[in-house]
Write a protein that holds these residues in place. Sequence first.
Motif, mmCIF file in Angstrom:
data_model
loop_
_atom_site.group_PDB
_atom_site.id
_atom_site.type_symbol
_atom_site.label_atom_id
_atom_site.label_comp_id
_atom_site.label_asym_id
_atom_site.label_seq_id
_atom_site.Cartn_x
_atom_site.Cartn_y
_atom_site.Cartn_z
ATOM 1 N N ALA A 143 0.836 -1.199 0.000
ATOM 2 C CA ALA A 143 0.000 0.000 0.000
ATOM 3 C C ALA A 143 0.867 1.243 0.000
ATOM 4 C CB ALA A 143 -0.910 0.000 1.217
ATOM 5 N N THR A 144 0.542 2.179 -0.939
ATOM 6 C CA THR A 144 1.301 3.433 -1.036
ATOM 7 C C THR A 144 0.449 4.655 -0.745
ATOM 8 O OG1 THR A 144 0.836 3.592 -3.398
ATOM 9 C CG2 THR A 144 2.853 2.436 -2.732
ATOM 10 N N HIS A 145 -0.885 4.507 -0.781
ATOM 11 C CA HIS A 145 -1.748 5.660 -0.525
ATOM 12 C C HIS A 145 -3.169 5.170 -0.203
ATOM 13 C CE1 HIS A 145 -2.309 4.806 -4.841
ATOM 14 N NE2 HIS A 145 -3.543 5.293 -4.680
ATOM 15 N N LEU A 146 -4.001 6.112 0.291
ATOM 16 C CA LEU A 146 -5.402 5.840 0.599
ATOM 17 C C LEU A 146 -6.275 6.632 -0.369
ATOM 18 C CD1 LEU A 146 -5.355 6.108 4.517
ATOM 19 C CD2 LEU A 146 -5.389 4.011 3.138
ATOM 20 N N LEU A 147 -7.347 6.007 -0.805
ATOM 21 C CA LEU A 147 -8.319 6.680 -1.670
ATOM 22 C C LEU A 147 -9.563 6.977 -0.826
ATOM 23 C CD1 LEU A 147 -9.266 7.612 -4.518
ATOM 24 C CD2 LEU A 147 -10.188 5.289 -4.830
ATOM 25 N N THR A 179 -6.009 -4.711 6.202
ATOM 26 C CA THR A 179 -7.291 -5.126 6.795
ATOM 27 C C THR A 179 -7.215 -5.001 8.310
ATOM 28 O OG1 THR A 179 -8.956 -6.896 6.739
ATOM 29 C CG2 THR A 179 -6.668 -7.575 7.044
ATOM 30 N N GLY A 180 -8.390 -5.080 8.941
ATOM 31 C CA GLY A 180 -8.458 -4.942 10.406
ATOM 32 C C GLY A 180 -8.611 -3.492 10.854
ATOM 33 N N SER A 181 -8.374 -3.214 12.121
ATOM 34 C CA SER A 181 -8.553 -1.876 12.703
ATOM 35 C C SER A 181 -7.340 -1.011 12.414
ATOM 36 C CB SER A 181 -8.759 -1.976 14.221
ATOM 37 O OG SER A 181 -9.966 -2.658 14.499
ATOM 38 N N LYS A 182 -7.594 0.193 11.871
ATOM 39 C CA LYS A 182 -6.528 1.130 11.536
ATOM 40 C C LYS A 182 -6.806 2.462 12.234
ATOM 41 C CE LYS A 182 -4.771 -1.840 8.598
ATOM 42 N NZ LYS A 182 -3.466 -2.523 8.866
ATOM 43 N N SER A 183 -5.743 3.075 12.727
ATOM 44 C CA SER A 183 -5.876 4.382 13.389
ATOM 45 C C SER A 183 -5.686 5.469 12.342
ATOM 46 C CB SER A 183 -4.842 4.517 14.499
ATOM 47 O OG SER A 183 -4.970 5.782 15.116
ATOM 48 N N LEU A 184 -6.781 6.158 11.997
ATOM 49 C CA LEU A 184 -6.761 7.185 10.962
ATOM 50 C C LEU A 184 -7.040 8.555 11.566
ATOM 51 C CD1 LEU A 184 -8.760 5.431 8.091
ATOM 52 C CD2 LEU A 184 -6.322 5.247 8.652
ATOM 53 N N ALA A 210 -8.806 15.843 13.195
ATOM 54 C CA ALA A 210 -7.478 16.071 13.784
ATOM 55 C C ALA A 210 -7.237 15.186 14.995
ATOM 56 C CB ALA A 210 -7.258 17.541 14.158
ATOM 57 N N THR A 211 -8.202 14.312 15.360
ATOM 58 C CA THR A 211 -8.017 13.375 16.468
ATOM 59 C C THR A 211 -8.038 11.964 15.899
ATOM 60 O OG1 THR A 211 -9.112 14.866 18.008
ATOM 61 C CG2 THR A 211 -8.932 12.570 18.681
ATOM 62 N N ALA A 212 -7.034 11.152 16.208
ATOM 63 C CA ALA A 212 -6.945 9.793 15.678
ATOM 64 C C ALA A 212 -8.128 8.960 16.162
ATOM 65 C CB ALA A 212 -5.633 9.138 16.109
ATOM 66 N N GLU A 213 -8.670 8.125 15.272
ATOM 67 C CA GLU A 213 -9.754 7.238 15.645
ATOM 68 C C GLU A 213 -9.599 5.935 14.878
ATOM 69 O OE1 GLU A 213 -13.697 8.082 14.088
ATOM 70 O OE2 GLU A 213 -12.841 9.772 12.976
ATOM 71 N N ASP A 246 -2.964 7.409 7.877
ATOM 72 C CA ASP A 246 -2.751 6.498 9.007
ATOM 73 C C ASP A 246 -1.394 6.750 9.640
ATOM 74 O OD1 ASP A 246 -0.895 5.454 7.284
ATOM 75 O OD2 ASP A 246 -1.735 3.418 7.238
ATOM 76 N N GLY A 247 -0.750 7.848 9.288
ATOM 77 C CA GLY A 247 0.563 8.191 9.802
ATOM 78 C C GLY A 247 1.665 7.826 8.834
ATOM 79 N N SER A 248 1.396 6.859 7.933
ATOM 80 C CA SER A 248 2.394 6.451 6.936
ATOM 81 C C SER A 248 1.919 6.772 5.528
ATOM 82 C CB SER A 248 2.672 4.942 7.055
ATOM 83 O OG SER A 248 3.224 4.649 8.324
ATOM 84 N N ILE A 249 0.666 6.461 5.240
ATOM 85 C CA ILE A 249 0.101 6.739 3.919
ATOM 86 C C ILE A 249 -1.163 7.554 4.095
ATOM 87 C CG2 ILE A 249 1.091 4.664 2.867
ATOM 88 C CD1 ILE A 249 -1.644 3.340 3.168
#
Length: 917
Positions: A143-147, A179-184, A210-213, A246-249
Amino acid sequence: MRINVHTIGRPGRILVILLLAVLGLSAAARAYWVQPSKGSASGHVASLTAPTISGAVPGAATVALSWTAVTPPATGGAVSYFVSRDGGAASSACPSAASASTQTSCTDTGVSTASHSYTVTAVWRSWTAKSTAASAQVTSGPATHLLLAPATTTPTAGSNDNLTITAQDASNNTVTSYTGSKSLTFAGASTIGVNHPTVTSNVGSTTNFATAETIGFANGVATTSGASNGAMKLYKAETVKITVTDGSIGNGSGVSVTVGPAAASAFTLPTPSTQTAGTPFNETLTALDAYGNTATGYTGNKAIVFTGPASSPSGEAPKYPASITFASGLGTASMTIYSAGSTQLAAQEGATISGLSGSFTVNGLSTTSRFGLSTPSPTAGSAFSETITAQDTYGNATTAYSGNKTLTFSGPAKSPNGTSPKYPSSQVSFGSGVASTSVTLYDVQTTTLTATAQGPIAGTSASFTVAPASSGNFGLATPAQQTAGAGFELKLTAQDSYGNKLTSYEGAKAVSFKGPATSPSGKAPAFPATVNFSAGVGTASVTLYDAESGVSIEASQGSLTDETGNFTVNAAAAYGLSLGAESLNPSAGESDELTITAIDQFGNAATSYTGSKSLTFSGAATIGANHPTVTTSSGSATAFGTPTTISFTNGVARETFNGRNGVMRLYAAETAQVSVTDTALGGLSTALAVTVGPGSLTTFSLANPGTQAAGNAFNLTITARDTYGNGLAGLQTVSFSGAAASPSEKAPGYPSSLTFTAGVATASVTLYAANSTTSVTATRGSSKAATGNFAVNAGAPARLAWSGAGSSSPSASEGGLCLFTCAWSGIGKSHTWSAKVSVTDANGNVVSNLGSGHVVSWTSGPAGGGSVSPSSLTLPSSGTATTSSSVTYTSPNSNSWSDGFTAHSSGYTDATVLLKR
């Protein structure tokens, strides 16, 4: 397989060798000799099992492989493995043919997007076995980015906009392993007021931008479920770029979203500048949605209702437009306000859209054209402050009207006693258009107050009512002398403090009365609960029952009150006699001074009842020759039931001197209901309860009970009477003495108190000492009585007792009769001690006439070295039950000893003696 080569012929051996060669060339197995051939020998052939690929899971440019472990065909060396991809080597993360490993799993990396074939080869020594091929389809790289894809890019403020978030590789393939739970963390949208842009988490909780969830992904995609896992709400109307990371992508510069305002829910009204009464001005209204955005869709003609400013003091209501045309949420209204002062402007459209301006000032006109007078609530005779306000055409105060002004007042009339209204005697001072002056009115009326100044400027208050003065009265006249129980009329006139009759004081009034006392018989004064007034005048019918002088009546109702002068209420005619005595508890024959009072039917002393009266006394009993008596006015004693002359002064008869005129003597001990009557009064009398007690006791005797048995209760009869034959009665304290305690020290049993009836009481007594000359004495105060001598015999034979009969030792100590267990000491060594045995009752009294056949023996002989003789004694059959002979004990010749033995006779309790040196 086991082959014995030695037992077969040469052609057979050749065939076996060929077979082994074929087996050795098999791809799935290798054969080996386990033992060299040496004469007769055995050979073994085994196989190497191929592994099975149990998992080939593709990921982002990866394939996770796992395979089953293979058991080596014989001891010695472990099985190792290597992985092949598409017939060649896999990445260095997996074992290769050149570097096999014992591991049973690995993850192949750097795998291109395509379908790939994998095999695993097992290696043991020189043997190999390859697995069946397994395929894995790699669909994406890492994975390189989120759509980020909103359900709509033009949401309405405050509405849910469901997001779809996809993890993609560099070629925009969906990375299913993401997959699974991601902190966005989401960003890009603005806050408006207290409303922050939010996105819901995978559990439905709302989180601000602006708050991670936590967002849940399945196969690289996160979608909204209900109101959870990505439901976005934006509140500020604007075009923004929404980003997520997600902090990376992340999704780079974001997705463009244009937020439109919601429906109008409120107005903003700018606070107008200072206005002038009667002058039109414009007010611009802005329609806002619930979040503070301008509701640009609010357009067209709107029926707006304005409130807030009041009508002017003259009644001129504010003027507002019937409707306002709005464009893109803005509308302008022209309005005119007539009431001066600080106010606010409120706008309302329908039931849900409203707005309120800040406070602003409306100034009045500068020209004074009238006065405004406050409406007072005065009380007659009390000064009140009247406020006068200079006003413009609309009734607003004209603050420029200042200085001293000459005012003329009119309206209220004089009071009924001619007191004129009191107005200010000098000019009235105005400041900023307002003046305050003191006015006093005296007439109770409904009126108005008018003030007039040069100009002409005038004004009249609203109608008001002058209340009566709080300090009013009833104007009560003082009644003449009255007679107890005879009704009379009391006139009440309602007046104010200035003597004016309150003609408006009408109807039934709850007037309270007080002053006169309740009669001695408890008869309270009779006043009406209400008095009917007509034109301020009422009449109350009153009846008083207590005879007294200096009485007055006070009447009050509300603020009206008054009190009559003092007058006298006389007693009514004598109705009966009331009797009192110096003592209600005399002793028989004792002088008791009476007070006899003639009373009317209400209990007042009938003072007109005076002089000598023939009275008859009754209610007390005669005892023997002693009749109850009362002394006449001349001092002679007259028996009850015989007319007696008694002298009265002002309705009362008392003892005069030397026992004359009503000294009573009663002789029978009783509670007598003493009455006195005068037949001229109808025989009416109040009975007086007098309890007569006995006089000094002259008879106090105790009957001889005759012969008794020790320990048995018996009755003693006591007689107590006075000179007149009255017997002592009730519970009395009597003490007893005389009889001795039993040999076992049991004291006599006597009662502590006795109940006498007609002078006689019975005492239950129990004596325990046998004695032929017993006497019991009873004592009450100074009175004593004795029974005289009587016999108390011993009770039933019960036990044995010792009695010492002497010792050869001079230091021996013996007691008297020894009951139960006794000890005698000081016998010494080689001395004798003698004793007799008696039979006693339970209290230690020696019995008599026991009868024949009673022998005393020793149930346990001496145990300390002494001797006893004889071995038994005979009790006498008649006379005192004591052995005529003694038993003798001889002590041992020892300096230290103790001994004992027990006397026994059938049917009686044993007696034990303990002997000491």
